[in-house]
Design a protein around this motif. Sequence first.
Motif, PDB file in Angstrom:
ATOM      1  N   GLU A  12      26.663  51.730  -2.179  1.00 27.65           N
ATOM      2  CA  GLU A  12      27.777  52.325  -2.933  1.00 27.65           C
ATOM      3  C   GLU A  12      28.396  51.301  -3.889  1.00 27.65           C
ATOM      4  O   GLU A  12      29.293  51.640  -4.656  1.00 27.65           O
ATOM      5  CB  GLU A  12      28.840  52.875  -1.982  1.00 27.65           C
ATOM      6  N   PHE A  13      27.916  50.050  -3.837  1.00 35.09           N
ATOM      7  CA  PHE A  13      28.431  49.033  -4.747  1.00 35.09           C
ATOM      8  C   PHE A  13      27.318  48.402  -5.579  1.00 35.09           C
ATOM      9  O   PHE A  13      27.278  47.204  -5.785  1.00 35.09           O
ATOM     10  CB  PHE A  13      29.211  47.954  -3.972  1.00 35.09           C
ATOM     11  N   LEU A  14      26.388  49.241  -6.050  1.00 38.57           N
ATOM     12  CA  LEU A  14      25.346  48.752  -6.946  1.00 38.57           C
ATOM     13  C   LEU A  14      25.995  48.204  -8.203  1.00 38.57           C
ATOM     14  O   LEU A  14      25.570  47.221  -8.779  1.00 38.57           O
ATOM     15  CB  LEU A  14      24.444  49.919  -7.362  1.00 38.57           C
ATOM     16  N   PHE A  15      27.013  48.902  -8.620  1.00 37.41           N
ATOM     17  CA  PHE A  15      27.704  48.543  -9.844  1.00 37.41           C
ATOM     18  C   PHE A  15      29.173  48.437  -9.471  1.00 37.41           C
ATOM     19  O   PHE A  15      29.772  49.401  -9.021  1.00 37.41           O
ATOM     20  CB  PHE A  15      27.480  49.669 -10.861  1.00 37.41           C
ATOM     21  N   THR A  16      29.747  47.241  -9.580  1.00 42.12           N
ATOM     22  CA  THR A  16      31.128  47.085  -9.136  1.00 42.12           C
ATOM     23  C   THR A  16      32.040  46.733 -10.295  1.00 42.12           C
ATOM     24  O   THR A  16      31.830  45.750 -10.989  1.00 42.12           O
ATOM     25  CB  THR A  16      31.259  45.964  -8.084  1.00 42.12           C
ATOM     26  N   THR A  17      33.027  47.566 -10.503  1.00 44.05           N
ATOM     27  CA  THR A  17      34.056  47.233 -11.471  1.00 44.05           C
ATOM     28  C   THR A  17      35.388  47.432 -10.778  1.00 44.05           C
ATOM     29  O   THR A  17      35.513  48.248  -9.872  1.00 44.05           O
ATOM     30  CB  THR A  17      34.045  48.182 -12.676  1.00 44.05           C
ATOM     31  N   ALA A  18      36.354  46.672 -11.239  1.00 47.63           N
ATOM     32  CA  ALA A  18      37.693  46.870 -10.703  1.00 47.63           C
ATOM     33  C   ALA A  18      38.148  48.261 -11.121  1.00 47.63           C
ATOM     34  O   ALA A  18      37.704  48.762 -12.155  1.00 47.63           O
ATOM     35  CB  ALA A  18      38.616  45.802 -11.278  1.00 47.63           C
ATOM     36  N   PRO A  19      39.026  48.907 -10.322  1.00 50.90           N
ATOM     37  CA  PRO A  19      39.467  50.257 -10.665  1.00 50.90           C
ATOM     38  C   PRO A  19      40.037  50.278 -12.081  1.00 50.90           C
ATOM     39  O   PRO A  19      40.771  49.384 -12.482  1.00 50.90           O
ATOM     40  CB  PRO A  19      40.576  50.531  -9.643  1.00 50.90           C
ATOM     41  N   GLY A  20      39.624  51.278 -12.847  1.00 50.38           N
ATOM     42  CA  GLY A  20      40.153  51.407 -14.195  1.00 50.38           C
ATOM     43  C   GLY A  20      39.408  50.585 -15.225  1.00 50.38           C
ATOM     44  O   GLY A  20      39.721  50.612 -16.393  1.00 50.38           O
TER      45      GLY A  20
END
Lengths: 787, 238
Positions: free
Chosen positions: A175-183
């Motif tokens: 579920e974290f293949l692609f991690t960006t901070a919220p927003g």
Amino acid sequence: MSPLDRKLWRDLWRIKGQAGAIALVVAVGVALLVMMSGMLTSLTETRDTYYERYRLADIFAPVTRAPLNMLERLAVIPGVASVEGRIQGGALLDIKGQALPVRAQALSLPPHREPHLNGLYLSDGQKLTPGRTEEVILLSSFAKAHDLQLGDYLSATMHGARRSFRIVGFATAPEFLFTTAPGEFVPDDARFAVLWMNEDALAAAYDVKGAFNEALISLERGARPEPVLAAIDAALDRYGGLGAYERGDHMSDRFISEEINGLQATSLAVPPIFMGVAAFLLYIVITRLVQAEREQIGLIKAFGYTDWEVSLHYFKMVLVIAVAGAVMGCLLGIWAGRAMAGIYQSVYHFPFLVFRVDPQSFVSGVGVSILSASAGGMLVLRRVFALTPAVAMRPPAPMDFSRTGALNERLKGWLDQPSRMVLRRVFRNPGRILGAVLGIAVGMGLSSAQLSVMLGFDDTLDLTFGVIDRSDVAVSFFEPMPAKAAFDLAHLPGVIEVEPTRAVGAVLRNGLNSYRGSVTGLVEDARLNRAVNKNMGNIDMPENGIVLARALADILKIAPGDTLQVEVLEGKRPVLEVKVASIAETLLGSPAFMRMDTLNREMGEWGRVSGAYLRVDSGQLPVLYEAVKETPSVAGVSRREDSRAAMQKLMDTGAGAMRFVMAAIAGIITFGIVYNSARIAFGEQSRDLASLRVIGFTRGEASFVLLGELAIVVLLAIPLGIGIGYYLSFLIAAGFSTDLYQIPTVFRPQAFGTAAIAVVLASLISGWLVKRDIDKVNLVATLKTRE
Amino acid sequence: MNEDIPNTFVTKGLTKVYGEGPAAVHALRGVDLEIPRGEIVVLLGPSGSGKSTLLNIIGGLDRASDGVALFEDQDLTAMSDRALTRYRRDHVGFVFQFYNLMPSLTARENVELVTEIADDPMDVDEALRLVGLGERMDHFPAQMSGGEQQRVAIARAVAKNPTVLFCDEPTGALDSKTGRAVLHVLNDVNAKLGATVMIVTHAAATAAMAHRVIHFADGAIRRVETNETRLSPDEIAW
């Protein structure tokens, strides 16, 4: 080896330059095909395997706080295969040596067992020991970015309380293949963390003992998700359900799916262009060869070889070039694919990403190149058939230019003879000239469009961080706070201006079209974060009504004046009917804006804020950050400068390489076409050139007659290439724009300039190669041969 | 030899060797020669005897290995490529066996190709009339017979008012009737323009129309004859 085959190899050696140029064009086409389809296979298979092995949920159902026994209720919903409940919450990490606190997401892991859903891949260290509340497993990419080791301690603020944790493992998760901070929309390993902790510890931290705040659901094979989603929403409604959504709406999956779709579109569109150019080149080159060898063909036929045998001889030449190019392309494709897999691995956090080419890609690569080459070759072979020995062995009549007659009157008077020679050749072979012009123009259009789109990202940055968001720092709260909380921020050191905002999660609905996003409430005279119109002017927030980003309006198929249904997912979860007031320009995300007080009024929550935009004195930032860490209500702080830098960095790493690749594509196609056209013109005109030299023309003057034709081709191709590129950039932008990010289409002179320079350079190089041969022409020998 | 008339060409010890070592071919072995201005000179000899090589060197198309070739006191063997191009441009006309016309230019334009770059050209129509092609000047080579094409080639060669006209097998690809017509033209050019005409040929009979006949064998001059009485091309046995 038969004498004909020996002739074949010697002929190939003689035209090695031309054969090489064509093989190169074939190779690039096949390489792109192999690389892209291989990447497609690798990404898709790796993603699917990873999802399956670590049991990624099909449905995510966030809820405010639901008792554990609700999980059993969810499990009996028809179509549900398994259910897992977990606790998740936001946290702020304090990293040594860094003033700005880092935003993090904390997730619970069940004691004494693996989670039924959303497992994690432990890359280093060990699992959590049940009961140890101070242990955490950290997202490995974050650990790497900050050089954190096993056994290191982390300080985190959760729900206003400061806690210390010890790192016992590093992990990645599907579920974290692609991690960006919220927003945010750009991955930045250093600025967003994921922590996995024991359930007890998180339950205590977020005050959800005996409950969960996110349900994960997997579906039975073939089950339709819509009724399940509806049933889950109904079940969780009274516990503050925030709306269940499918895996496809999960950020990480969204990003990788968009990437795969883009790759698929490109892999279908680009390689055929190369194959078309290669077919055209083979056609003109073999045509010339057959023409030059007509006497030999006549002779061979006179000896008793059949039409088929002679044709096969020339067809073999086509095959050798095509297969050589295809093999070269396969190797090049594997090499490029491996390099690309490395880039993907740095953006998407796969535990493993092996570049693997489906053998079928090789087969189709080689097959396609042979097919397109044959298409070019077949047309020529008709001529071989048509030649009878008697005709073939008679010297050919001079090329007939009388059909260019209409031109003659006009040419008189204002053009010298060499220029007339150039023009008459152009008009005598319009098909060949058109083919060459079109080929170069398409190659150039393709690369200039891609470059243009890439350079367009600068506009995305400028619009997002220069025009729309002019704040220095954005602060978000854990939960909606009274307006006072925002104004308290004004007392923190270094804060010059505060602009409160209220964002609420919502499903926006227009008939059958819906979008799961949020509505942002802006203050009446927003200055730091605004909605802007097409002319970059401020949009005044209407007292009633909603302003939608263009991408959002497109998705919802709605226009100003229409009424939009907004199903708020927070608080009392009202369903609002709002008129669309106007359309805002944005390039990142698909926001919807309302006036903050109107939004609060509709929500029935007066004077609430969820965050604030700040303008600050940059000299006081470290002190400000320290103060923010001590403010319990703050869930996250982000500096616009960092977001912008992260995006810029991503663009720069990818863009530098891509710019080179795109210029190379234009260059290789141009080189293939110009060099071959030049060689052919040279072959056909070597006697003319020698005659000119004998008459007393200088080398430069003689070369003009030959290279003038190519100059015309290139000069026609460049404006056409710009035109094609211009329209292609709209297609590409439309094709790649999503609700996550929109690609602006702006005419970028640099993009077209770069491609044009590549075209001109490639032409100059091929012209120079042929000019060398013109200079070396043996006048006597050439004039005495009979063509 | 006639001492009053200045020489167009003088060669001394002119040598041309192709290749090196044991494979070397001696095309010219020290040729000494004087060609007076305004003569028709026919070079005769078997294939490989060196006559074309001589023509190419004094025509500025090829370079000698050794020796001197003077054109009106200028040493051709010492000239740069650029100077040789200038020399061909200003002084020399060529006619080849295979015409070598530009297929993309009409008869008139083929001639204009030369008049545009020459210092003191003759009128294009006049050059075409001289070869008897006044009528067909707007035709392309593909629309002409071999004889007509060769006559355009001659018109192109003489239009610049050349000092010297080199013809390498000018009638080699033509039948007797057209061949004779071409020789007539060459005769006229010599008589009317005073150009030195040098013709390389296998056809020994052509020698009868020359002022001077040079016999070649094995890269050297075997003998030089001068014709007291010259025949008209019509009288030549083909």
